[in-house]
Scaffold this active site. Structure first.
Site, PDB file in Angstrom:
ATOM      1  CG  HIS A   1     -15.330  52.442 -51.561  1.00 25.80           C
ATOM      2  ND1 HIS A   1     -16.408  52.284 -52.551  1.00 25.80           N
ATOM      3  CD2 HIS A   1     -15.944  52.680 -50.379  1.00 25.80           C
ATOM      4  CE1 HIS A   1     -17.423  52.186 -51.563  1.00 25.80           C
ATOM      5  NE2 HIS A   1     -17.132  52.267 -50.370  1.00 25.80           N
TER       6      HIS A   1
ATOM      7  CB  CYS B   1     -18.424  47.637 -56.387  1.00 24.09           C
ATOM      8  SG  CYS B   1     -17.427  48.950 -57.173  1.00 24.09           S
TER       9      CYS B   1
HETATM   10  C1  CIR Z   1     -22.561  53.685 -53.093  1.00 25.23           C
HETATM   11  O1  CIR Z   1     -22.323  54.895 -53.232  1.00 25.23           O
HETATM   12  O2  CIR Z   1     -22.328  52.832 -52.014  1.00 25.23           O
HETATM   13  C2  CIR Z   1     -22.767  52.966 -54.252  1.00 25.23           C
HETATM   14  N1  CIR Z   1     -23.445  53.708 -55.164  1.00 25.23           N
HETATM   15  C3  CIR Z   1     -21.593  52.607 -55.184  1.00 25.23           C
HETATM   16  C4  CIR Z   1     -20.652  51.585 -54.309  1.00 25.23           C
HETATM   17  C5  CIR Z   1     -19.403  51.157 -55.090  1.00 25.23           C
HETATM   18  N2  CIR Z   1     -18.639  50.339 -54.450  1.00 25.23           N
HETATM   19  C6  CIR Z   1     -17.344  50.191 -54.513  1.00 25.23           C
HETATM   20  O3  CIR Z   1     -16.712  51.010 -55.117  1.00 25.23           O
HETATM   21  N3  CIR Z   1     -16.704  49.386 -53.696  1.00 25.23           N
END
Ligand code: CIR
Length: 257
Positions: A163, A250
């Protein structure tokens, strides 16, 4: 009286079936992940946040990462349509929680996709990462929702990480913490830029709360750099959540009432 709200969601018992993009799967100790998440919540409380805790979702492995499900601005909230299909039903409970605080709610619709982790808000500018999760259609929907309130969108191509906020976050005071290998630093012209230490490419994810910085203890060299620059660092063990490609931003949706 104004409050700083942090909406969180407990770690799913299925977190070891999380989405992974840049990391190889390694076993996640759910109990330890739960303990680390509790430490994160304690830290948010110490920093004065009113923490809303949504219950764990056994069917939604990544649901602890609430940041990706919504963007909450002062005037409105936008409910995201996560790029990963397995994450799309995470938004329902978050929408209900956010509706307690914002009357104006818009939604990203198909074929648009947008993960909140790709939206970095600095003042009236929304930097939006074009990534494997967020597409130009989702970005233009977001733009049409926020423009009437005086916000501007700046698209930033994200390469090499999940991200935008894996590559750059706001430290407050017109300063960003950035890995210029993963995003074009010129997009952040006008802001003071602190680059991560080269040996710690993933170190740009920091959560600033009123001059304090919530940070993972996985990046000691960059942490030291920030300490030297006078930031009040609150470091946490995030190792299990990091195996799921999660970071400190997150884990919550933070906004003021
Ligand atoms: C994903 O791949 O969507 C989750 N395993 C990790 C999300 C992390 N979110 C973020 O960096 N905002």
């Amino acid at each position: 009286m104004q409050h700083r709200i942090a909406i969180t969601r407990a770690v799913s018992p299925a977190i070891d079936r999380c989405e992974l993009t840049h990391l190889a799967r390694s076993p996640i100790d759910v109990e330890r992940a739960v303990g680390q998440h509790e430490g994160y919540i304690r830290c948010l409380r110490v920093l004065g946040c009113v923490v809303v805790q949504l219950p764990a979702e056994p069917q939604l492995p990544d649901s602890v990462f609430v940041e990706d499900t919504a963007i909450v601005l002062d005037e409105l909230a936008v409910i995201c349509r996560p790029g990963a299909e397995s994450r799309r039903s995470e938004t329902a409970a978050v929408r209900a929680a956010v509706a307690q605080y914002r009357a104006e709610i818009r939604t990203i619709e198909s074929p648009g996709t947008l993960d909140g982790g790709d939206c970095l808000v600095i003042g009236r500018t929304l930097f939006v990462g074009i990534s494997t999760r967020t597409n130009p259609e989702g970005t233009s929907q977001l733009e049409s929702y926020v423009e009437p309130f005086g916000y501007k969108i700046r698209q930033v191509l994200v390469e090499g990480c999940l991200h935008l906020k894996s590559a750059v976050t706001y430290l407050g005071n017109e300063s960003v913490l950035i890995n210029p290998e993963w995003v074009d630093a010129s997009k952040f012209e006008g802001l003071h830029q602190v680059s991560v230490v080269g040996s710690e490419p993933a170190a740009a994810n920091a959560l600033a709360v009123e001059g304090n910085v919530v940070y993972s203890d996985s990046y000691p060299a960059t942490r030291q750099l920030l300490e030297k620059r006078g930031y009040e660092m609150h470091t946490l063990d995030m190792s299990e959540l990091e195996k799921a490609e999660g970071g400190v931003t997150c884990g919550c949706l933070m906004f003021e009432t």
